[in-house]
Enzyme design. Structure first.
Site, PDB file in Angstrom:
ATOM      1  N   ASP A  12     -18.342 -20.020  -3.616  1.00 56.50           N
ATOM      2  CA  ASP A  12     -18.886 -21.391  -3.476  1.00 56.50           C
ATOM      3  C   ASP A  12     -20.207 -21.685  -4.203  1.00 56.50           C
ATOM      4  OD1 ASP A  12     -16.703 -21.441  -1.796  1.00 56.50           O
ATOM      5  OD2 ASP A  12     -17.799 -21.900   0.035  1.00 56.50           O
ATOM      6  N   ASP A  50     -15.279 -24.549  -2.136  1.00 53.18           N
ATOM      7  CA  ASP A  50     -15.134 -25.306  -0.904  1.00 53.18           C
ATOM      8  C   ASP A  50     -14.603 -26.675  -1.346  1.00 53.18           C
ATOM      9  OD1 ASP A  50     -15.698 -24.896   1.893  1.00 53.18           O
ATOM     10  OD2 ASP A  50     -17.368 -26.316   1.753  1.00 53.18           O
ATOM     11  N   HIS A  52     -13.055 -30.064   0.260  1.00 55.67           N
ATOM     12  CA  HIS A  52     -12.677 -30.869   1.421  1.00 55.67           C
ATOM     13  C   HIS A  52     -12.200 -32.266   1.055  1.00 55.67           C
ATOM     14  CE1 HIS A  52     -14.532 -27.794   3.853  1.00 55.67           C
ATOM     15  NE2 HIS A  52     -15.753 -28.052   3.453  1.00 55.67           N
ATOM     16  N   HIS A  56     -13.299 -35.169   6.137  1.00 50.20           N
ATOM     17  CA  HIS A  56     -12.946 -33.864   6.724  1.00 50.20           C
ATOM     18  C   HIS A  56     -13.550 -33.710   8.126  1.00 50.20           C
ATOM     19  CE1 HIS A  56     -12.946 -29.383   7.047  1.00 50.20           C
ATOM     20  NE2 HIS A  56     -11.768 -29.561   6.462  1.00 50.20           N
ATOM     21  N   HIS A  85     -19.949 -32.760   2.324  1.00 48.59           N
ATOM     22  CA  HIS A  85     -20.196 -31.927   1.137  1.00 48.59           C
ATOM     23  C   HIS A  85     -18.878 -31.522   0.490  1.00 48.59           C
ATOM     24  CE1 HIS A  85     -19.255 -29.122   4.369  1.00 48.59           C
ATOM     25  NE2 HIS A  85     -18.855 -28.299   3.426  1.00 48.59           N
ATOM     26  N   LYS A 110     -10.488 -23.866  -0.763  1.00 51.33           N
ATOM     27  CA  LYS A 110     -10.332 -23.708   0.684  1.00 51.33           C
ATOM     28  C   LYS A 110     -10.970 -24.880   1.403  1.00 51.33           C
ATOM     29  CE  LYS A 110     -14.518 -20.962   0.763  1.00 51.33           C
ATOM     30  NZ  LYS A 110     -15.352 -21.920   1.512  1.00 51.33           N
ATOM     31  N   CYS A 155     -19.865 -18.709   4.446  1.00 46.44           N
ATOM     32  CA  CYS A 155     -18.663 -18.379   3.680  1.00 46.44           C
ATOM     33  C   CYS A 155     -18.655 -16.952   3.142  1.00 46.44           C
ATOM     34  CB  CYS A 155     -18.449 -19.412   2.585  1.00 46.44           C
ATOM     35  SG  CYS A 155     -17.989 -21.022   3.319  1.00 46.44           S
TER      36      CYS A 155
END
Ligand code: VGL
Ligand code: ZN
Length: 202
Positions: A12, A50, A52, A56, A85, A110, A155
Site C-alpha cells: 500500500d 488498498d 475501496h 465503503h 481513502h 484488496k 496492513c
C-alpha cells in the site's frame, strides 16, 4: 539477487498513505527510495493496493455520528472507521509517483468488497475470504516473504501474520515501513507479529 523462493511484498505505498493524503502515515514517502533499491534484489515482487469502492463500510462517512478513528462493530468484528481513502480509480488510490512499479510481477488489490475491510494481502478482515495471493505465491514455489510498506501496524502486520500462519517464512523489514500508531497499535502489532513467528528486522 536472492534465491528464487524469495518475494518482496510491498504493501500500500499509495498517495493517500503518503504526505498530503487522506490517511497520511507520518514519514510514509520516506521509505520509497529504500523500497526501490530493495526491489532489484528480489526475484519475485508483489505490490498491493488498498482499493475501496465509494461509500465503503470502513469509511467514517458511511456511519452517521461517528468521527474518524472511532470503532464500530461489524459482523466480522471491531472495525476502525477511517477517513475516506483509496477510492478505486482516484489519485489517492494510485501508487506514489516515486515508487517504481514497473518491476511488479503482480499487483494485488484488496478492500474492494463494500461490506468488508481487508488489511491483509491474504484475507479480508473476516479472516476467511482469500485474496488469492497465497495460491499465487505457492504456485511460484515462493516460501520466503519480506514485507515493507504502509502501515506497519495495520496492513503490513495483518499481512505478515497471515503469511506466517500459512507457513511462509516472513520478515518485516522495519526501516522500509511506517506506522499509523493509534492508541498503542504499533506496540501491539509488533508483539502480535513476534508471537506469530514473524521476524522483525531493523
Ligand atoms: C490501511 C487503514 C485502512 C493500511 C488501509 O494500508 O495499513 N490502514 N486501510
Ligand atoms: Zn483501507
Amino acid at each position: 539477487m536472492r534465491d528464487a523462493n524469495q518475494a518482496l511484498i510491498v504493501i500500500d505505498v499509495q498517495n493517500d498513505f503518503c504526505s498530503g493524503g487522506a490517511l497520511a502515515v507520518a514519514g510514509g514517502d520516506g521509505i520509497i527510495p529504500l523500497i526501490n533499491d530493495m526491489a532489484s534484489d528480489f526475484p519475485a515482487r508483489v505490490f498491493t493496493q488498498d482499493w475501496h469502492p465509494d461509500g465503503h463500510s470502513s469509511f467514517v462517512s458511511s456511519h452517521a455520528g461517528k468521527t474518524p478513528f472511532e470503532t464500530t462493530e461489524m459482523p466480522y468484528g471491531t472495525q476502525v472507521l477511517w477517513p475516506d481513502h483509496c477510492v478505486q480509480g482516484s489519485h489517492g488510490a494510485a501508487f506514489h509517483k516515486d515508487l517504481q512499479t514497473d518491476s511488479a510481477d503482480l499487483i494485488i488489490r484488496k478492500g474492494f468488497d463494500s461490506e468488508i475491510d481487508s488489511y491483509s494481502a491474504f484475507f479480508e478482515n473476516d479472516q476467511t475470504t482469500p485474496t488469492g495471493l497465497e495460491g499465487y505465491l505457492r504456485t511460484r514455489a515462493i516460501t520466503h516473504l519480506t514485507l515493507v510498506g504502509l502501515a506497519t501496524d495495520f496492513c503490513v502486520a495483518y499481512s505478515a501474520i497471515d503469511g506466517a500462519r500459512q507457513g511462509f517464512d516472513v520478515t518485516v523489514f522495519e526501516p522500509a515501513c511506517r506506522a499509523i500508531d493509534l492508541d498503542g497499535s504499533l506496540a501491539k502489532a509488533r508483539e502480535d507479529m513476534r508471537a506469530a513467528g514473524v521476524k522483525l528486522e531493523s
